[in-house]
Design an enzyme around this catalytic site. Structure first.
Site, PDB file in Angstrom:
ATOM      1  N   LYS A  90       0.820  -1.178   0.131  1.00  8.50           N
ATOM      2  CA  LYS A  90       0.130  -0.014  -0.103  1.00  8.50           C
ATOM      3  C   LYS A  90       0.799   1.339  -0.042  1.00  8.50           C
ATOM      4  O   LYS A  90       0.243   2.431  -0.314  1.00  8.50           O
ATOM      5  CB  LYS A  90      -0.946   0.051   1.224  1.00  8.50           C
ATOM      6  N   LYS A 135      -6.434 -11.813  -4.191  1.00  9.43           N
ATOM      7  CA  LYS A 135      -7.630 -11.971  -3.201  1.00  9.43           C
ATOM      8  C   LYS A 135      -8.818 -11.013  -3.433  1.00  9.43           C
ATOM      9  O   LYS A 135      -8.403  -9.972  -3.898  1.00  9.43           O
ATOM     10  CB  LYS A 135      -6.940 -11.817  -1.820  1.00  9.43           C
ATOM     11  N   LYS A 154     -11.348  -5.036  -0.858  1.00  7.64           N
ATOM     12  CA  LYS A 154     -12.338  -3.978  -1.043  1.00  7.64           C
ATOM     13  C   LYS A 154     -11.723  -2.829  -1.963  1.00  7.64           C
ATOM     14  O   LYS A 154     -12.271  -1.825  -2.441  1.00  7.64           O
ATOM     15  CB  LYS A 154     -12.506  -3.149   0.458  1.00  7.64           C
TER      16      LYS A 154
HETATM   17  P1  TYM Z   1      -9.917  -6.007   6.502  1.00  4.44           P
HETATM   18  O1  TYM Z   1     -10.526  -5.055   6.699  1.00  4.44           O
HETATM   19  O2  TYM Z   1      -8.885  -5.865   5.458  1.00  4.44           O
HETATM   20  O3  TYM Z   1     -10.268  -7.441   6.449  1.00  4.44           O
HETATM   21  C1  TYM Z   1     -11.059  -8.093   7.513  1.00  4.44           C
HETATM   22  C2  TYM Z   1     -11.059  -9.459   7.740  1.00  4.44           C
HETATM   23  O4  TYM Z   1     -11.619 -10.144   6.395  1.00  4.44           O
HETATM   24  C3  TYM Z   1     -10.252 -10.919   5.917  1.00  4.44           C
HETATM   25  N1  TYM Z   1     -10.269 -11.060   4.563  1.00  4.44           N
HETATM   26  C4  TYM Z   1     -10.546 -12.003   3.693  1.00  4.44           C
HETATM   27  N2  TYM Z   1     -10.453 -13.369   4.227  1.00  4.44           N
HETATM   28  C5  TYM Z   1     -10.518 -14.237   3.199  1.00  4.44           C
HETATM   29  N3  TYM Z   1     -10.509 -14.058   1.743  1.00  4.44           N
HETATM   30  C6  TYM Z   1     -10.163 -12.718   1.452  1.00  4.44           C
HETATM   31  N4  TYM Z   1     -10.331 -12.235   0.119  1.00  4.44           N
HETATM   32  C7  TYM Z   1     -10.216 -11.562   2.360  1.00  4.44           C
HETATM   33  N5  TYM Z   1     -10.202 -10.142   2.542  1.00  4.44           N
HETATM   34  C8  TYM Z   1     -10.428  -9.728   3.737  1.00  4.44           C
HETATM   35  C9  TYM Z   1      -9.247 -10.518   6.593  1.00  4.44           C
HETATM   36  O5  TYM Z   1      -8.154 -11.406   6.830  1.00  4.44           O
HETATM   37  C10 TYM Z   1      -9.602  -9.951   7.866  1.00  4.44           C
HETATM   38  O6  TYM Z   1      -9.845 -10.939   8.996  1.00  4.44           O
HETATM   39  N6  TYM Z   1      -6.023  -5.047   9.656  1.00  4.44           N
HETATM   40  C11 TYM Z   1      -7.183  -5.777   9.483  1.00  4.44           C
HETATM   41  C12 TYM Z   1      -8.312  -5.171  10.758  1.00  4.44           C
HETATM   42  C13 TYM Z   1      -7.977  -5.136  11.907  1.00  4.44           C
HETATM   43  C14 TYM Z   1      -7.898  -6.358  12.658  1.00  4.44           C
HETATM   44  C15 TYM Z   1      -7.608  -5.933  14.204  1.00  4.44           C
HETATM   45  C16 TYM Z   1      -7.987  -7.652  12.603  1.00  4.44           C
HETATM   46  C17 TYM Z   1      -7.542  -3.978  12.836  1.00  4.44           C
HETATM   47  N7  TYM Z   1      -7.413  -4.584  14.088  1.00  4.44           N
HETATM   48  C18 TYM Z   1      -7.475  -6.662  15.191  1.00  4.44           C
HETATM   49  C19 TYM Z   1      -8.044  -8.455  13.819  1.00  4.44           C
HETATM   50  C20 TYM Z   1      -7.899  -8.019  14.985  1.00  4.44           C
HETATM   51  C21 TYM Z   1      -7.815  -5.648   8.111  1.00  4.44           C
HETATM   52  O7  TYM Z   1      -7.283  -4.701   7.566  1.00  4.44           O
HETATM   53  O8  TYM Z   1      -8.814  -6.297   7.814  1.00  4.44           O
END
Ligand code: TYM
Length: 335
Positions: free
Chosen positions: A113, A196, A199
């Protein structure tokens, strides 16, 4: 020891099938096996990518609705907004002070990013994983169910917990376990089976949104990229066919069948038939969730009440942890 989940989703863009299957479904699966569950909408993380902050309020409510509509009872569990618990950013600062920059610069999501020109990359994006570690460790969470793309961040969280415990010479934090379910670890883009579902992909056709209506779901699946070969009954043949593998995997998940069974069903069949069945299975599963989300979003004040209740529970749990942490750092406490 109390078992405790902390996990979250960033309220950026449209919440999609990857978030639902990779994260929310594994949370729902674990609800009855874990003592306490905290599910956060990590709105401050959304601020690290400026283009994502314009619809923050709307996206935050949509994610809350998605959690509840997917089966997370907001009375038994705690659903809350990150910015309603100011301890996250306080703890993140303490972590910034003990986390080497080398650890943060190795994060692949940062590398993906970050602006090519380092001088124009925001500090928030760089220290994002320290805030994520604070999200998890403020609660002394023992389990963190996530998709595979977050594994490296949870591993860093363990390193930060270990480094902090050593720094203050006290076992303040447990080392949290990432929980990643194999079948749903990485749901792929509908337009490119090597990327993958995300968003931030510019194409809406690359992902199914949780608020997509049935016609849109069917259209996106119909337009999904495939190849020209018929399906064989060998799972290993799918390794060189990422788009076919992704669609068949989605079908296996929604019909709760093994990949072997799915290949038996579709051996020799054309993609038009596979896509039509996948479309039906996806709509069957997702339609009730979408309808429930719409209902919840039409009653914003109830949704906000749930979020307030969640924030109260989160603040109550974390407050004494923070006193222990400040004390361990020799900060002067006025009690
Ligand atoms: P984020 O918002 O990108 O994604 C949220 C959750 O969705 C999962 N995910 C996926 N799983 C399978 N296939 C995909 N294509 C896919 N795209 C997204 C992500 O692995 C995630 O579990 N940094 C994190 C948010 C966060 C967080 C935390 C998570 C902030 N603090 C504390 C757990 C604990 C993030 O950007 O997720």
């Amino acid at each position: 020891m109390t078992t405790r989940i902390l996990s979250g989703i960033r309220p950026t863009g449209h919440i999609h099938l990857g978030n639902y299957l990779g994260a929310i479904c594994s949370w729902v699966d674990m609800l009855n096996t874990i003592d306490e569950c905290f599910f956060c909408i990590v709105d401050q993380h959304a601020l690290t990518t400026a283009e994502d902050s314009k619809d923050l309020r709307k996206n935050t409510l949509t994610i809350a609705a998605a959690y509840i509509a997917s089966g997370i009872d907001p009375v038994k569990n705690h659903i809350f907004i990150q910015s309603h618990v100011p301890y996250h950013t306080e703890l993140a600062w303490y972590f910034n002070c003990i986390t080497p920059m080398g650890w943060l610069s190795r994060m692949t999501q940062f590398k993906d990013k970050a602006n090519k020109n380092k001088d124009h990359t925001m500090t928030g994006l760089f220290v994002y994983p320290a805030l994520m570690a604070a999200d998890i460790l403020a609660y002394k969470a023992t389990h963190v169910p996530v998709g595979e793309d977050q594994k490296q961040h949870v591993e860093l969280t363990r390193d930060i917990a270990h480094a902090f415990n050593n720094y203050v010479d006290k076992q303040i934090f447990p080392l949290p376990e990432p929980i990643i379910k194999k079948e749903t670890a990485r749901i792929m883009s509908l337009r490119d089976g090597l990327k993958k579902m995300s968003k931030s992909d510019p194409s809406d056709y690359s992902r199914i949104h949780l608020l997509d209506d049935n016609e849109t779901i069917a259209l996106k699946i119909r337009k999904a990229k495939t190849d020209a070969e018929p399906i064989s009954n060998l799972v290993s043949d799918l390794e060189s066919r990422p788009e076919a593998k992704n669609l068949l995997n989605l079908y296996a998940i929604f019909t709760q069948n093994s990949m072997e069974k799915v290949l038996e069903e579709f051996e020799g069949k054309l993609f038009s038939e596979i896509k039509s069945k996948l479309s039906d299975a996806t709509i069957n599963h997702m339609e009730p969730i979408r309808l429930q989300m719409i209902k919840l979003l039409n009653d914003e004040s109830t949704l906000i009440q749930h979020l307030k209740k969640g924030a109260n529970a989160a603040n109550s749990l974390v407050e004494p942890h923070m006193q222990e942490i400040r004390h361990s750092l020799n900060l002067l406490l006025c009690l």
